[in-house]
Enzyme design. Sequence first.
Site: not given
Ligand code: GRF
Length: 202
Positions: A92-93, A174, A144-145, A14, A109, A141, A107
């Site tokens: 977890i923050l 994503e 979580l999620d 990502n 998810h 926030t 974030n």
């Molecule tokens: C992604 O699926 C993201 O949504 C999740 O972990 C994965 C991370 O993939 N939280 P990358 O490190 O961005 O390849």
Amino acid sequence: MKRIVILISGRGSNMEAILRAAAAEKWSAQVVAVISNQAKAAGLETASTAGIPARAVEHVAYSDRAQFDQALSAAIDEYSPDLVVLAGFLRILTPAFVTRYHGRLLNIHPSLLPSFPGLDTHRRALEAGVKFHGATVHFVTPELDHGPIIEQAAVPVLDTDTEDTLAARVLEQEHGIYPRAVRDFIEGRYVLTEGRVVRHSS
Ligand code: GRF
């Protein structure tokens, strides 16, 4: 130039998608640092190769979550970011950390929130028999999620899907929605109002 810090824990695909879009679309923003809680994260190498300062702040070096979060925010704040992007950051923050970056912490998810917060989202989606699954970009926030949703993308769940095939189809989405959400944040195309994300028309 707006300043972005990206936090990762692993392969960083990502993060790469964001770097690619920033360069291709000539954003008026710059990824000024990539920080991982895992020194071995492959994404750190990718970022360094791209000429971006990349470093680890390892959670294992700290005795509790609060101390780790303090060290992490000290590292982040060295770069004075306008935006902090969690991209596969698997920690977890603490509420103190989240509050410090309120309104500028995003974030991604791998589920259509509010369904399937937490881990193993693809397995749980298959077990639940949902016909659509997907990914969500949201403001972070303390819960979580659960933060205000900025972008979502859905994919159909096929009878033949395994966790891996479903994860791959979601990941492709994503890589589309995360760069877009970051770009739109930079360009001020949406605002956080009363716990919801509202887009400006135009
Ligand atoms: C992604 O699926 C993201 O949504 C999740 O972990 C994965 C991370 O993939 N939280 P990358 O490190 O961005 O390849």
